[in-house]
Design an enzyme around this catalytic site. Structure first.
Site, PDB file in Angstrom:
ATOM      1  N   ASP A  94       0.854  -1.195   0.000  1.00 27.03           N
ATOM      2  CA  ASP A  94       0.000   0.000   0.000  1.00 27.03           C
ATOM      3  C   ASP A  94       0.895   1.253   0.000  1.00 27.03           C
ATOM      4  O   ASP A  94       1.813   1.363   0.826  1.00 27.03           O
ATOM      5  CB  ASP A  94      -0.848  -0.049   1.288  1.00 27.03           C
ATOM      6  CG  ASP A  94      -1.994   0.940   1.294  1.00 27.03           C
ATOM      7  OD1 ASP A  94      -2.423   1.357   0.207  1.00 27.03           O
ATOM      8  OD2 ASP A  94      -2.478   1.267   2.398  1.00 27.03           O
ATOM      9  N   ILE A 278      -9.898  -0.013   3.088  1.00 26.98           N
ATOM     10  CA  ILE A 278     -10.458   0.247   4.422  1.00 26.98           C
ATOM     11  C   ILE A 278      -9.425  -0.123   5.478  1.00 26.98           C
ATOM     12  O   ILE A 278      -8.974  -1.272   5.546  1.00 26.98           O
ATOM     13  CB  ILE A 278     -11.760  -0.575   4.617  1.00 26.98           C
ATOM     14  CG1 ILE A 278     -12.817  -0.088   3.623  1.00 26.98           C
ATOM     15  CG2 ILE A 278     -12.255  -0.449   6.066  1.00 26.98           C
ATOM     16  CD1 ILE A 278     -14.041  -0.952   3.518  1.00 26.98           C
TER      17      ILE A 278
HETATM   18  P1  13P Z   1      -9.072   4.754   5.510  1.00 28.11           P
HETATM   19  O1  13P Z   1      -8.220   5.596   6.388  1.00 28.11           O
HETATM   20  O2  13P Z   1     -10.301   5.490   5.082  1.00 28.11           O
HETATM   21  O3  13P Z   1      -9.417   3.439   6.125  1.00 28.11           O
HETATM   22  O4  13P Z   1      -8.256   4.460   4.158  1.00 28.11           O
HETATM   23  C1  13P Z   1      -7.309   3.430   4.076  1.00 28.11           C
HETATM   24  C2  13P Z   1      -6.490   3.485   2.837  1.00 28.11           C
HETATM   25  O5  13P Z   1      -6.763   4.173   1.892  1.00 28.11           O
HETATM   26  C3  13P Z   1      -5.306   2.613   2.782  1.00 28.11           C
HETATM   27  O6  13P Z   1      -4.529   2.835   1.649  1.00 28.11           O
HETATM   28  O1  G3H Z   2      -3.371   4.715   3.545  1.00 20.68           O
HETATM   29  C1  G3H Z   2      -2.882   4.555   4.640  1.00 20.68           C
HETATM   30  C2  G3H Z   2      -3.220   3.375   5.467  1.00 20.68           C
HETATM   31  O2  G3H Z   2      -4.356   3.631   6.258  1.00 20.68           O
HETATM   32  C3  G3H Z   2      -2.040   2.931   6.249  1.00 20.68           C
HETATM   33  O3  G3H Z   2      -1.809   3.755   7.324  1.00 20.68           O
HETATM   34  O4  G3H Z   2       0.607   4.303   7.181  1.00 20.68           O
HETATM   35  O5  G3H Z   2      -0.639   4.429   9.361  1.00 20.68           O
HETATM   36  O6  G3H Z   2      -0.114   2.213   8.315  1.00 20.68           O
HETATM   37  P1  G3H Z   2      -0.381   3.679   8.096  1.00 20.68           P
HETATM   38 ZN    ZN Z   3      -4.553   4.843   0.930  1.00 16.98          ZN
END
Ligand code: 13P
Ligand code: G3H
Ligand code: ZN
Length: 333
Positions: A94, A278
């Protein structure tokens, strides 16, 4: 070099094509610990939903990338043990921010990576994304790119303001980068405070904030430009008010936390949006339940006694998302 195929994971290509055609979206849930992962797999296995396990840079720092990779590999076996004969599980990076990070994930068994060049100038975003795509595709790993900027402040992802994706750029961007899916900005944002109170109305009956609608006109423009192309929505937590209330009731303080209303996500899932991210909702479910257990049972000090109920609450949340919001249940029999 470890191929994701040897770990029993799948990439996103086929599942996205089916989701776009079928008018539903695949859940992409972030995980940082065992209880979250157990809850995700239990929910996906029971509901026979394809699922994307997301590892952020923050998660790598917190839990260690090696450990998380082996956990995901274990998750495939766990899913089978739960009776899910052919689990469709993606391990996805991610918000990857460099070529080196994406490469290391590809080499290490991830089946999908995101290269987030959204904060870069347009041409630099294209060049970086293209480089990642060229490398990842050699190993059949799929690549998510991002165009447009989401507002929101989190540990690793932050921007003051959102800038909607410009529909006139998406054909050029997707053609020149060769990306497999595109994250767009239409008004969602990261975290539990998606809108400032001044951007919202207030429900006179409940006093709750009512957020402005997502820019569906921008989404539809993008769909017209790229028919059938997989679109991704980040920042799609709904910030369930029952969890916010529980947290506040049992000693927390989350004033005016607000998310994306579920009916809007339901509508998005029926469109070319085929991946919905999410994370925050799971954090809220976990925190709410842990706070409640601590309040109700002050004698508890065995972590299983509070992490267990928290895990059950997250599972309930994941099932609800799968069945009632994204419509991905029964799509991975
Ligand atoms: P939220 O903070 O809305 O759960 O989004 C998560 C997200 O986009 C992770 O890449
Ligand atoms: O998009 C972000 C995700 O919610 C991950 O959050 O960088 O705090 O793990 P984090
Ligand atoms: Zn994100």
């Amino acid at each position: 070099m470890v191929s994701f195929k040897d770990l029993g994971l799948v990439n996103t290509r086929e599942m996205f094509a089916k989701a776009v055609k079928g008018g539903y979206a695949i859940p992409a849930f972030n995980f940082n610990n065992m209880e979250q992962l157990q809850a995700i797999i239990q929910a996906a296995a029971e509901k026979r939903s394809p699922v994307i396990l997301q590892v952020s840079k923050g998660a790598r720092n917190y839990a260690n990338q090696t450990l998380l990779r082996y956990m995901a590999q274990g998750a495939v076996e766990y899913a089978k043990e739960l009776g899910w004969e052919h689990p469709q599980i993606v391990l996805h990076l991610d918000h990857g921010d460099t070529f080196e990070l994406c490469k290391s994930c590809v080499d290490f068994g991830f089946s999908s990576v995101m290269i987030d060049g959204s904060s870069l100038p347009y041409e630099d975003n294209i060049a970086l994304t293209r480089k990642v795509v060229d490398y990842a595709h050699r190993y059949d790993v799929t690549v998510e790119a991002e165009l447009g900027v989401l507002a929101g402040v989190e540990e690793e992802v932050s921007s003051e303001e959102s800038h909607y994706t410009k529909p006139e750029e998406v054909i050029d961007f997707s053609t020149r980068t060769g990306c497999d899916s595109l994250a767009i900005s239409i008004g969602t944002s990261h975290g539990a405070y998606k809108f400032k109170p001044e951007q919202c109305k207030r429900d006179p009956q409940t006093g709750r904030l009512v957020p402005p609608p997502l820019a569906f006109d921008v989404l539809h423009e993008i769909e017209k430009k790229l028919p059938g192309f997989p679109i991704v929505l980040h920042g799609s937590s709904s910030v369930p008010q029952e969890y916010v209330d529980m947290i506040n009731e049992y000693g927390g303080n989350l004033p005016d936390a607000v998310g994306i209303p579920e009916e809007q996500l339901r509508e998005a899932a029926k469109s070319a949006v085929c991946k919905i991210n999410i994370d925050s909702d799971s954090r809220l479910a976990m925190t709410a339940m842990i706070r409640k257990v601590f309040h109700d049972h002050q004698e508890v000090f065995d972590p299983r006694k509070y992490l267990g109920p928290a895990r059950d609450e997250m599972k309930k949340l994941y099932e609800h998302k799968i069945v009632d919001v994204l419509g991905s249940d029964g799509k991975a029999e």
